[in-house]
Design a protein around this motif. Sequence first.
Motif, short mmCIF file in Angstrom:
data_model
loop_
_atom_site.label_atom_id
_atom_site.label_comp_id
_atom_site.label_asym_id
_atom_site.label_seq_id
_atom_site.Cartn_x
_atom_site.Cartn_y
_atom_site.Cartn_z
N LYS A 101 0.84 -1.21 0.00
CA LYS A 101 0.00 0.00 0.00
C LYS A 101 0.87 1.26 0.00
CE LYS A 101 -4.02 -1.82 2.42
NZ LYS A 101 -4.82 -1.76 3.65
N TYR A 136 0.14 -4.15 -6.15
CA TYR A 136 -0.89 -3.94 -5.14
C TYR A 136 -2.09 -4.86 -5.38
CZ TYR A 136 -4.63 -1.59 -2.59
OH TYR A 136 -5.68 -1.32 -1.76
N HIS A 156 1.03 4.12 -2.86
CA HIS A 156 0.75 5.51 -2.47
C HIS A 156 1.90 6.44 -2.87
CE1 HIS A 156 -0.93 8.79 -0.19
NE2 HIS A 156 0.22 8.95 0.43
#
Length: 150
Positions: free
Chosen positions: A30, A46, A34
């Motif tokens: 994650k 992901y 990001h």
Amino acid sequence: MCSVAEELRSLGAQIAYNTPDPEHGVDCVKYIAHQHPYSNAAWNCYYKVITRLDDCFVNSAKRLFFNIARAYHLVGLVTLAAWHYDKVLAMHVKDYPIPKLPHEKPESVENRLPGYCDLRREAAFNLHLIYKKSGAVDLARQVLRDHCTF
């Protein structure tokens, strides 16, 4: 130059990507997605990791659609909100038992109704509000009847 924390996150993402049980590396993946929102490789990693988690991808997607629908609803974009609420209603996931805390009495948890972790009732209620406000009272009643009664 990467910091040690960056290198460890990258390693954690690689491990999550390559192991059969990626649960411990999800946060690393994650974080990478990001940090690199325009990287196809980061998002592919992901999604590969998330889809291998037991029922978590479905619950996460349901939560995501619900949150998006709620945001649209709050700002008055009810057509978009209704579409996302419908997506939540279309997703069916297994209901999980309510976990018992060590200090709770066993009978206090067992008397609760099933569906505590399911957002479909909340989505149905909000969708019913949209239909009711638009004048589609029969449709609003049908949504409540289909999703909010036992």
